[in-house]
Write an enzyme that holds these catalytic residues in place. Structure first.
Site: not given
Ligand code: NAD
Ligand code: LMR
Length: 328
Positions: A17, A93, A158, A186
């Site tokens: 990111i 994750r 989202d 989230h």
């Protein structure tokens, strides 16, 4: 907000990111073409070599507005005098995991970082991207003297996902969809609120007649999009996550257009009956001077209330877990 210069810390700056975030921070598109940018790039010690490589690339972009980059594994140095903190650095994750499975691994990162934010500028704002973002933001806020209102957990991705789904279903442009609120965590319990969303100023429920989709696939697609991307890409979203974090900054730095709102996880003040002291995503309006308010009075159907209750219960359980570990 108009500034001559802004100092931005990015943690996990050598990660996926971070790589998609840094050039856009320095290009002028986020803070404006007249605002100089200084970057504080924080990494763990073993990643400093990779970070050097990222910094070389940043230099090779020859951004006129980028005045300085500080590369460090020292959080106090990274946060000294900053105006914005982008807390991205944390483990992502993998396939088959829930974001909350990261809590006890990633949570401790945000105790020290929360404390180091005491060295930031008085106007500092914080966006937590590292998962689980809401509860990590709660940990950072609880370990800092910076006012709680300056901490946000990212749910902008989202919101963007929900807008994209509604635009596709209605066959309209992205910019035709407004007033998209994300309530809660989230996580796979989040509630993307199409009941108050507008398409060209008309309620989404009037424009889209397939209400079964609005309460079914629309919601689950947004809730599960992160996992879907991990399954397809083998890695968690990075380009869209960076884009959302930068969208969040733009929304917080500028007055929200009349009648619209944007979403982020902020400290609950009891709005919509949500327990106080959770980092809970709400519809927000910013004043362009560093403050925001939670939009009040949206109509919440009984079905929507059940969705909000479920995501609140999950955040309470995450809060209790980190409290039991002494992280807050
Ligand atoms: P990545 O593994 O590519 O990069 C993470 C970077 O953080 C690594 O370079 C690592 O060295 C660094 N890091 C780890 N601990 C650190 C610390 N204590 N201080 C500074 N740096 C540290 O991961 P990524 O794809 O960039 O994702 C980062 C986080 O963002 C993950 O937790 C991911 O789940 C989360 N995420 C959140 C959203 C959201 O919508 N909130 C979206 C996508 C990803
Ligand atoms: C996402 O929503 O894409 C991120 O939170 C990454 C993930 O673990 O789903």
């Amino acid at each position: 907000m108009k500034r001559n210069k802004v100092v931005v810390a990015v943690t996990g700056a050598a990660g996926n990111i971070g790589y998609a975030t840094l050039p856009r921070l320095a290009s002028g598109e986020i803070f404006g073409k007249d605002t100089e940018v200084e970057l504080r790039l924080l990494e763990i010690t073993p990643a400093l070599g990779a970070l050097e490589g990222v910094a070389m690339e940043m230099n090779d972009c020859a951004f006129p507005l980028l005045t300085k980059m500080v590369l460090t594994d020292n959080v106090e140095e990274a946060f000294d005098g900053i105006n914005w903190a982008m807390l991205i650095g944390a483990k992502p994750r993998g396939k088959g995991m829930l974001r909350s499975d990261l809590l006890l691994g990633n949570g401790p990162i945000f105790t020290g970082q929360g404390n180091a934010l005491n060295k930031a500028a008085d106007d500092v704002q914080v966006i937590v991207v590292g998962n689980p973002a809401n509860t990590n933001a709660l940990i950072a806020a609880n370990n800092s003297d910076v006012p709680n209102s300056r901490f946000a957990g990212m749910t902008r991705l989202d919101q963007n996902r929900a807008i994209s789904q509604l635009a596709e279903k209605a066959g309209v442009a992205i910019s035709d969809v407004t007033n998209m609120a994300i309530f809660g965590n989230h996580s796979k319990t989040m509630y993307p609120d199409a009941e108050n969303a507008l398409i060209n100023g008309t309620p989404a429920y009037e424009v889209i007649s397939d209400h079964e989709w609005l309460r079914g696939d629309f919601v689950t697609t947004v809730q599960n999009r992160g996992a879907e991307i991990i399954n397809a890409r083998g890695q968690s979203s990075a380009m869209s996550a960076a884009n959302a974090a930068l969208d969040h900054i733009v929304s917080m730095e500028n007055a929200t257009p009349d009648g619209d709102w944007f979403s982020a996880g902020v400290m609950s003040d009891g709005s919509y009956g949500v327990a106080e002291g959770l980092i809970f995503s709400f519809p927000l309006r910013a004043d362009g001077n560093g403050s925001y308010e939670i939009v009040q009075g949206l109509e919440i159907s009984d079905w929507a209330q059940q969705m909000i209750d479920a995501t609140e219960a999950e955040l309470i359980s995450e809060r209790d877990t980190v409290a039991a570990e002494g992280l807050i």
